[in-house]
Design an enzyme around this catalytic site. Structure first.
Site, PDB file in Angstrom:
ATOM      1  N   ASP A   1       7.941 -11.557  -0.573  1.00 25.56           N
ATOM      2  CA  ASP A   1       8.626 -12.568  -1.393  1.00 25.56           C
ATOM      3  C   ASP A   1       7.727 -13.776  -1.606  1.00 25.56           C
ATOM      4  O   ASP A   1       7.670 -14.353  -2.695  1.00 25.56           O
ATOM      5  CB  ASP A   1       9.920 -13.022  -0.713  1.00 25.56           C
ATOM      6  CG  ASP A   1      10.914 -11.886  -0.528  1.00 25.56           C
ATOM      7  OD1 ASP A   1      10.874 -10.943  -1.332  1.00 25.56           O
ATOM      8  OD2 ASP A   1      11.713 -11.950   0.421  1.00 25.56           O
TER       9      ASP A   1
ATOM     10  N   LYS B   1       0.821  -1.212   0.000  1.00 24.40           N
ATOM     11  CA  LYS B   1       0.000   0.000   0.000  1.00 24.40           C
ATOM     12  C   LYS B   1       0.862   1.272   0.000  1.00 24.40           C
ATOM     13  O   LYS B   1       0.592   2.222  -0.737  1.00 24.40           O
ATOM     14  CB  LYS B   1      -0.923  -0.014   1.220  1.00 24.40           C
ATOM     15  CG  LYS B   1      -2.047   1.017   1.162  1.00 24.40           C
ATOM     16  CD  LYS B   1      -2.797   1.112   2.471  1.00 24.40           C
ATOM     17  CE  LYS B   1      -3.498  -0.157   2.842  1.00 24.40           C
ATOM     18  NZ  LYS B   1      -4.365   0.017   4.044  1.00 24.40           N
ATOM     19  N   LYS B   2       1.913   1.265   0.819  1.00 25.41           N
ATOM     20  CA  LYS B   2       2.798   2.430   0.903  1.00 25.41           C
ATOM     21  C   LYS B   2       3.529   2.656  -0.416  1.00 25.41           C
ATOM     22  O   LYS B   2       3.623   3.789  -0.907  1.00 25.41           O
ATOM     23  CB  LYS B   2       3.804   2.232   2.032  1.00 25.41           C
ATOM     24  CG  LYS B   2       4.781   3.379   2.188  1.00 25.41           C
ATOM     25  CD  LYS B   2       5.802   3.075   3.277  1.00 25.41           C
ATOM     26  CE  LYS B   2       6.856   4.173   3.364  1.00 25.41           C
ATOM     27  NZ  LYS B   2       7.908   3.848   4.361  1.00 25.41           N
ATOM     28  N   GLU B   3       4.047   1.578  -1.000  1.00 22.25           N
ATOM     29  CA  GLU B   3       4.771   1.689  -2.272  1.00 22.25           C
ATOM     30  C   GLU B   3       3.853   2.154  -3.395  1.00 22.25           C
ATOM     31  O   GLU B   3       4.256   2.946  -4.255  1.00 22.25           O
ATOM     32  CB  GLU B   3       5.405   0.346  -2.626  1.00 22.25           C
ATOM     33  CG  GLU B   3       6.554  -0.051  -1.703  1.00 22.25           C
ATOM     34  CD  GLU B   3       6.962  -1.506  -1.839  1.00 22.25           C
ATOM     35  OE1 GLU B   3       8.095  -1.830  -1.453  1.00 22.25           O
ATOM     36  OE2 GLU B   3       6.135  -2.319  -2.318  1.00 22.25           O
TER      37      GLU B   3
END
Length: 474
Positions: free
Chosen positions: A266, A199-201
């Site tokens: 990952d 969400k932040k990215e």
């Protein structure tokens, strides 16, 4: 649910290779030198991290993995190559660059809580010589791969040149490229199949604050359009995964206990690549990835999830008993193929199952006893109306499918719209076809497509028509 397959997809992982170093201890006092904790060290461990953790996750899912990246001429680099060798992986695609350290992240853990992290790294772009060597290796291997993962931790390996060269080569060979991105500028990923920012990215890349369904859809659409993606995906931490193919869908989280989120991203991209490489639709791949991530965050440190752990987790958390069992025709065809490859006996039956009653339950229990996997073909609403009249069904196909999927005897439900399930049976290729005892002496649709037909008597006095008449009479 995506099952372990006899087909082992080959996936090339390119990105920032790392060592995750853990120092485990206990904290019972404060230092007299400064107001800081004193950790009494009990043990230390080193594992693969970064793009290497993506590889570990793929190996846990029984995929074949090729690796490509850069390490330094140092102890950490030699240890990293040794760990990959222990996993049975070749290191021909791993380039050693003089004067560049191998990335190592050291974490101090006390009482199962991370206290501090120390990083050894160089974030500057790799040399042109290293770029050339990586591209040459990838060019030689790409035709052998089912998909490519670009695992970008911002450590300088995935330069714009490396990313765009891989994406263009993959497009030429019709291979998917999945990217776990880093940074604000996603232009170097343009043309990939999908990105998996959190969400932040996603906010940093699009400028869109994600706080509801509308903003999530806007961010996903923005990523898909601006980066020219096939699909768009945003991981939402405790809120699950947002996906956009033709429309928005949010897959809710199913994590029960969270100990460490290290490496969860990952696991998500590895699981998505695995499922897509086997031909599963994006939604099912996202469900699978979400479950795998739930397993991983319940462990300490960079971890992996096996098929067995994922299946056990779904069962124990009572997830997937509905949404994972109601499948499309294409999906059930792939899953049936997997069951057959494992030597399992597939049973098929079909019906309207409008108002579920004891007769239905007993019938399905007996049908399941005929093999290992019971697939129920469910007449769509339109199909039921053609068979039973305009006043039927009482319950919608969505409700009927959900109720059926909740029964222990039923493994999968697939809705069909035709008047008969013949084409569905042809697609599934079951070993056993089960019908009611009232078919004695009659031709059973699809009998020419199966090895065996079983007729099971219904529980006397139980039928949906009788239930409907009783309700109308009251």
């Amino acid at each position: 649910m995506i099952l372990s397959s006899s087909l082992r997809p080959t996936i090339l992982v390119v990105g920032d290779l790392m060592i995750d170093h853990y120092i485990w201890g206990e904290c019972e006092r404060i230092s007299p030198e400064a107001p800081v904790q004193v950790i009494d060290v009990k043990r230390e461990t080193k594992t693969l991290g970064g793009a290497c953790n993506v590889m570990s996750n793929l190996i846990a899912l029984e995929a074949s993995v090729l690796s490509c990246g850069v390490v330094g001429e140092d102890l950490a680099g030699r240890e990293l190559l040794g760990f990959l060798q222990e996993l049975g992986m070749e290191s021909k695609g791993i380039i050693t660059q003089k004067g560049r350290p191998t990335t190592q992240k050291s974490r101090i853990i006390a009482s199962n809580q991370q206290v501090v992290r120390v990083d050894w790294e160089n974030k500057s772009p790799i040399s042109e010589e290293s770029e050339e060597a990586m591209i040459a290796y990838i060019r030689s291997k790409l035709s052998l791969c089912d998909a490519v993962i670009l695992s970008d931790y911002g450590k300088g390996v995935l330069t714009p040149r490396v990313c765009q060269t891989i994406i263009q080569m993959a497009k030429t060979l019709q291979k998917r490229v999945l990217v776990d991105p880093k940074g604000r500028d996603y232009s170097k990923y343009r043309g990939a199949s999908l990105l998996t920012p959190n969400k932040k990215e996603a906010k940093e890349a699009t400028g869109i604050e994600i706080n509801d369904e509308a903003s999530l859809k806007k961010a996903l659409e923005c990523l898909k359009k601006e980066c020219e993606l096939e699909f768009s995906v945003i991981t939402l931490s405790e809120d699950g995964i947002g996906i956009f193919d033709q429309a928005l869908e949010r897959i809710p989280t199913i994590a029960q206990e969270v100990y460490d989120v290290t490496g969860a991203g990952d696991t998500v991209i590895a699981s998505l690549a695995y499922g897509l490489s086997l031909g599963y639709p994006l939604r099912e791949c996202a469900l699978f990835a979400n479950a795998a991530a739930a397993v991983v965050v319940g462990k300490i440190g960079s971890a992996t999830a096996t098929h067995g752990e994922i299946a056990e987790y779904l069962h124990s958390s009572h997830q997937g008993e509905s949404q994972e069992r109601i499948l499309s025709r294409d999906s059930i065809q792939k899953i049936a193929k997997q069951w057959r490859s494992r030597g399992r006996k597939i049973v098929f039956t079909n019906g309207c199952f409008d108002i579920l009653h004891a007769g239905h339950v007993q019938y399905l229990q007996k049908a399941k006893a005929c093999g290992d996997c019971l697939i129920v073909g469910l007449n769509s609403d339109a199909s039921v109306r053609r068979l039973k009249g305009e006043l039927r069904p009482i319950n919608s196909q969505e409700d009927r499918a959900l109720v059926l999927s909740g029964l222990e005897a039923v493994d999968y439900v697939v809705v069909f719209d035709e008047e008969t399930p013949y084409e569905l049976i042809r697609a599934i290729e079951p070993d056993v076809l089960v019908k009611g005892g009232d078919y004695e002496g009659k031709e059973v649709v699809g009998s020419d497509l199966v090895k065996e037909v079983k007729l099971i008597e219904f529980l006397e006095g139980r039928s949906t028509s009788a239930v409907v008449k009783k309700i109308q009479g009251s």
